[in-house]
Design an enzyme around this catalytic site. Structure first.
Site, PDB file in Angstrom:
ATOM      1  N   GLU A 122       0.821  -1.208   0.000  1.00  0.00           N
ATOM      2  CA  GLU A 122       0.000   0.000   0.000  1.00  0.00           C
ATOM      3  C   GLU A 122       0.857   1.262   0.000  1.00  0.00           C
ATOM      4  O   GLU A 122       0.549   2.235  -0.690  1.00  0.00           O
ATOM      5  CB  GLU A 122      -0.924  -0.013   1.227  1.00  0.00           C
ATOM      6  CG  GLU A 122      -1.754   1.249   1.408  1.00  0.00           C
ATOM      7  CD  GLU A 122      -2.864   1.372   0.389  1.00  0.00           C
ATOM      8  OE1 GLU A 122      -3.446   2.469   0.284  1.00  0.00           O
ATOM      9  OE2 GLU A 122      -3.153   0.385  -0.300  1.00  0.00           O
ATOM     10  N   ASP A 123       1.960   1.273   0.793  1.00  0.00           N
ATOM     11  CA  ASP A 123       2.688   2.517   1.054  1.00  0.00           C
ATOM     12  C   ASP A 123       4.088   2.572   0.451  1.00  0.00           C
ATOM     13  O   ASP A 123       4.777   3.582   0.608  1.00  0.00           O
ATOM     14  CB  ASP A 123       2.811   2.735   2.572  1.00  0.00           C
ATOM     15  CG  ASP A 123       1.448   2.901   3.236  1.00  0.00           C
ATOM     16  OD1 ASP A 123       0.508   3.355   2.562  1.00  0.00           O
ATOM     17  OD2 ASP A 123       1.316   2.542   4.429  1.00  0.00           O
TER      18      ASP A 123
END
Length: 728
Positions: A122-123
C-alpha cells in the site's frame, strides 16, 4: 500485548487494568525506531528490532522457523525507511507493534510474516508479485487482503456498500481480519496525536464495526482493549469515574476476591484436583457496566476467578467441588463447554457467595480453552494443513475449514442480500446483539440464535431458504406459531410442508431478527413482487373482515362443483337419515343422532326424549348428555342396528399453507369418505380450523380416516366434533 490502558484523548498513563495474562512492559517504540534506523542485521542473524516478536512467537511455537520473519522484517524495514508516523516514530515501528500483538495472541508464522509486510504494498514500491516470489502464495494472499481493507473508507463505514466491500476484501481467510484488528488496536493506542474530532470519528467506527467483529471472531483480548480505548475517547467523564472506582478498590486493605480464591484453592487441593486459580480483574468497560447494573460496587465486583485445568472432565470436577464446599449461586451457572458459543468460546460459568454477601463469579476452563477464549480464531494456528495445490477450489475461492460459522454466514449474507441497504440494516442489528441463546433440535443438535429470536429465525438457521416451506413449530413439545419468541434451552421442532411452491409471508419479517431470516425473506419478496402484492391485498381484505387465506393459506383447488374458500361452507346433498341405524326402547319414536358428538358405531350411546316424541342419541361421554342427565331428563335405552355405515363430524386443525384443503379432501376421498358438508374458518395466528361432516360406508374405517387426515402436511390435530355440527 500489554494490558496497560492509555487514554488516547489525553496522553499520559492512567491506572492500568490488571493484566489478563502475564504482561510484558509496553514496548518502547522509540527504541525500536533507533534499532530499525541502524539497518538490518547481518544475513542470517535476527535483527534486534524483532527480538520481542521472536520471544513471544517462540512461547507458542518453540520450533518455529524464524527465517521468514527475518526476511520479512528486512524487506519491510528497507521499504519503509524514511517514512515517519504522525507520532514521530519511524514507520517500521507500526508493523512491528502489530506483529507483536499477534505473536502474543499465538498467531502462526505465516500470519506474522504477512503482518510485518501488511503496509508495504500500500505505502511502498513493493508489489504483490515480489511478495509471492519471496514468501509464497499464502503470504501474498494475506497481504493482498489487508491491502484491500486499507482501501476501504472506514470514515464512511456507515455506508452499506463500504462495509460490504470490506467483507469481500476479507475473502475466505479470517486471518486477514485478524491482522486488521491488530492494526486498528495499535492505531487506537497511538490516537492521542490526532485532532479530537478525528479521534471521535475513528472511535465510533471502531465501536460500531470492528469491536463487534472482534467479538464474533472470539478475539477477546483485542476486543476488551479496543473497548477501553473507545470508552476513553467517547465517554471521558464516565471513563474517569470508572478509573477512580478501580483506584479506590486497589487501595482497599482487604481483598474479598483474594480471600475467596484462597478458599477455592484449598477446596481443590483437598479434592486432589490439579488446578490454577487466578484473579481476573475486569477491564474498564466491564466495571462500568457492572456499576450501572448493580449500583454500589463491592470488592468482588472488580474481577472474577479463573480456574484453569488440564482436561475437560476436570472442569466438571472443579464445578462439583466448588458447589459442594462453597455456597453456589445456581442462577449464574452456564455450560459453554457442552454448548460452545458462536465465537468458539468454551467455559463453565458459575458464582459462589460468602456469608457477608460478597459474590464471586467463577470461570472454569482448560488451558487450551483459555487460549481460544483470549485469541479466538488467532489461536487456531494455520488453518491450511493440506498441500499448497489444495488450498483453493476450482473457481479460485479458498476454503477455510476453521472459519467460524458466523463469518461463513456473513459472507453468504452479503452475496444473498438483494441490495446493500438490506444487508447493512440486518447486519447492524446482528452486530448490536450482545447475547446469544442456544435452542435444541429434536435430534439433539443445537442452533445458536440471538436473544429475542423466534421460530422464524430458527427455521432459516436450520434450513436456509428451504424454510420458506415451514408451516409451524413445536416448542418444548407444544404447538407454537412461527412468531413465538424462543428462550435459552428450548427444544424446537420445525414442521415443514411438502409443497415445493410454498412461499414465505411478508408478515414473517415482523418476527425475523437474524440476518439469515430477514435477507432470505426479503430476497424472495424482491423476486416475487406480484405474489407479495397479492398477499398484501389478501391480508388487507382479511383485516376488513372479508375473510382471506393469509400468507400461507391460499391456493385452494376446486372441491366438487364449487371453489372452496376459508369462511365458506360447501355442502353435498344430504344422505339418508342415519337415525334409522339406531334401535330405541320406545317403539315408533323418531331417532336422531346428536350433532354435538356425532356418535358412530361402535360408540357407547345413550338416548333422551326431546320435544315432538323424538329420541336424540348421544355418545355416553358427551357433555350434552351429561347436562340432560343432570337436568333430570330421563334416559332411553338405545343400541346400534345391523348397518355399518355412519355419518360423523370431524374437526381438523392445521397451519395454513397453499393447497392444504385440496390435499386434505383428497386424503379423505382415498379413504372412502363422502363429504356431506365442510366449513373452513378464516385463519387466526397462522392456524386454520376445518369442520367436515362425512359419510363412511363402514364405521370401522373412522380411525384410518382420522390417521390419514393427520398425515397431511400441515395438519396437527384431528378430533371428533364436540359441538353442534354446521348444517348444510
Amino acid at each position: 500485548m500489554s494490558a496497560e490502558a492509555t487514554n488516547p484523548a489525553t496522553p499520559g498513563p492512567v491506572v492500568p487494568t490488571a493484566p489478563r495474562r502475564k504482561a510484558r512492559p509496553r514496548i518502547d517504540l522509540r527504541r525500536l525506531g533507533r534499532a530499525a534506523l541502524l539497518g538490518p542485521a547481518a544475513r542470517g542473524r535476527l535483527p534486534d528490532a524483532i527480538g520481542h516478536v521472536v520471544e513471544a512467537h517462540r512461547a507458542h511455537y518453540p520450533d518455529a522457523d524464524l527465517e521468514p520473519l527475518r526476511r520479512a522484517y528486512v524487506l519491510a524495514e528497507s521499504s519503509h525507511r524514511g517514512q515517519m508516523r504522525k507520532s514521530g516514530e519511524p514507520y517500521i515501528t507500526h508493523p512491528l507493534a502489530v506483529t507483536l500483538i499477534l505473536a502474543e495472541l499465538g498467531a502462526e508464522t505465516t500470519t506474522l510474516t504477512a503482518s510485518l509486510l501488511h503496509d508495504t504494498v500500500e505505502d511502498t514500491d513493493v508489489t504483490l508479485d515480489q511478495v509471492r516470489e519471496q514468501f509464497g502464495e499464502e503470504v501474498r494472499y494475506l497481504v493482498d487482503g489487508v491491502t484491500k481493507l486499507e482501501k476501504v473508507d472506514y470514515g464512511a463505514a456507515a455506508e452499506p456498500e463500504t462495509f460490504r466491500k470490506m467483507l469481500v476484501a476479507t475473502g475466505s481467510d479470517v486471518r486477514v481480519m485478524s491482522i486488521k484488528l491488530a492494526d486498528r488496536l495499535h492505531n487506537m493506542r497511538t490516537l492521542g496525536v490526532m485532532r479530537p474530532e478525528k479521534q471521535a470519528r475513528i472511535a465510533k467506527v471502531t465501536r460500531d464495526v470492528l469491536i463487534p467483529l472482534a467479538e464474533r471472531l472470539g478475539v477477546q483480548a483485542l476486543k476488551t482493549e479496543l473497548e477501553d480505548l473507545v470508552f476513553a475517547i467517547l465517554h471521558p467523564e464516565e471513563y474517569d469515574h470508572t478509573r477512580e472506582l478501580i483506584a479506590e478498590n486497589a487501595a482497599r486493605s482487604d481483598d474479598p476476591l483474594a480471600e475467596i480464591a484462597d478458599e477455592a484453592r484449598g477446596v481443590l487441593r483437598d479434592a486432589g484436583i490439579q488446578a490454577e486459580v487466578l484473579i481476573r480483574p475486569r477491564h474498564f468497560v466491564s466495571v462500568h457496566r457492572v456499576s450501572r447494573k448493580r449500583g454500589q460496587l463491592r470488592g468482588s465486583d472488580f474481577g472474577r476467578l479463573l480456574v484453569l485445568v488440564n482436561e475437560d472432565a476436570d472442569c466438571y470436577g472443579v464445578l462439583g467441588e466448588l458447589h459442594t464446599c462453597m455456597t453456589p449461586v445456581v442462577s449464574e451457572f452456564k455450560d459453554f463447554i457442552a454448548v460452545p458459543k458462536f465465537n468458539l468460546y468454551q467455559s463453565l460459568h458459575t458464582a459462589v457467595a460468602r456469608a457477608d454477601g460478597q459474590v464471586a463469579e467463577v470461570l472454569i476452563r482448560t488451558h487450551q480453552m483459555h487460549r481460544v477464549a483470549e485469541a479466538g480464531v488467532v489461536a487456531l494456528g494455520n488453518p491450511y494443513a493440506p498441500p499448497a495445490e489444495e488450498l483453493s477450489t476450482g473457481d479460485g475461492e479458498r476454503a477455510d475449514p476453521t472459519r467460524p460459522g458466523w463469518l461463513s454466514r456473513l459472507l453468504d449474507w452479503q452475496e444473498a442480500a438483494p441490495d446493500p441497504d438490506t444487508f447493512w440494516s440486518t447486519l447492524r442489528e446482528d452486530l448490536a446483539q450482545d447475547r446469544e441463546i442456544t435452542v435444541f433440535r429434536p435430534d439433539g443438535g443445537t442452533l445458536g440464535l440471538p436473544d429475542g429470536a423466534t421460530c422464524v429465525d430458527a427455521a432459516y438457521a436450520q434450513y436456509g431458504e428451504d424454510a420458506h416451506a415451514c408451516i409451524g413449530a413445536r416448542v418444548n413439545g407444544r404447538l407454537a406459531t412461527l412468531s413465538t419468541v424462543l428462550r435459552d434451552g428450548d427444544t424446537v421442532q420445525l414442521l415443514m410442508g411438502q409443497d415445493p411452491a410454498s412461499e414465505p409471508s411478508r408478515e414473517w419479517l415482523e418476527h425475523a431478527h437474524t440476518p439469515a431470516a430477514r435477507i432470505a425473506i426479503q430476497r424472495w419478496l424482491a423476486t416475487h413482487p406480484a405474489d407479495s402484492e397479492d398477499e398484501s391485498a389478501r391480508q388487507t381484505a382479511q383485516g376488513r373482515g372479508e375473510g382471506g387465506t393469509g400468507a400461507r393459506d391460499g391456493g385452494w383447488r376446486d372441491v366438487g362443483s364449487g371453489r372452496m374458500t376459508p369462511g365458506a361452507t360447501a355442502a353435498a346433498p344430504p344422505g339418508r337419515p342415519r337415525g334409522d341405524d339406531v334401535l330405541a326402547d320406545r317403539p315408533g319414536a323418531v331417532v336422531r343422532l346428536a350433532g354435538c358428538c356425532t356418535p358412530v358405531p361402535p360408540d357407547e350411546i345413550t338416548g333422551f326424549a326431546v320435544r315432538g316424541g323424538v329420541v336424540t342419541v348421544h355418545r355416553v361421554e358427551c357433555a350434552g348428555a351429561a347436562r340432560m342427565k343432570s337436568g333430570g331428563r330421563p334416559e332411553i335405552g338405545v343400541r346400534w342396528g345391523d348397518t355399518t355405515a355412519c355419518r360423523v363430524t370431524l374437526l381438523a386443525e392445521s397451519f395454513g399453507r397453499p393447497h392444504l384443503l385440496a390435499d386434505l379432501t383428497e386424503a379423505m376421498a382415498l379413504e372412502g369418505a363422502e363429504i356431506v358438508s365442510a366449513t373452513v374458518e378464516p385463519p387466526s395466528q397462522q392456524r386454520v380450523r376445518h369442520t367436515y361432516t362425512v359419510e363412511l360406508p363402514d364405521a370401522a374405517h373412522l380411525p384410518a380416516l382420522m390417521r390419514a387426515m393427520r398425515n397431511v402436511p400441515g395438519v396437527y390435530d384431528v378430533s371428533r366434533a364436540q359441538h353442534q355440527a354446521p348444517t348444510a
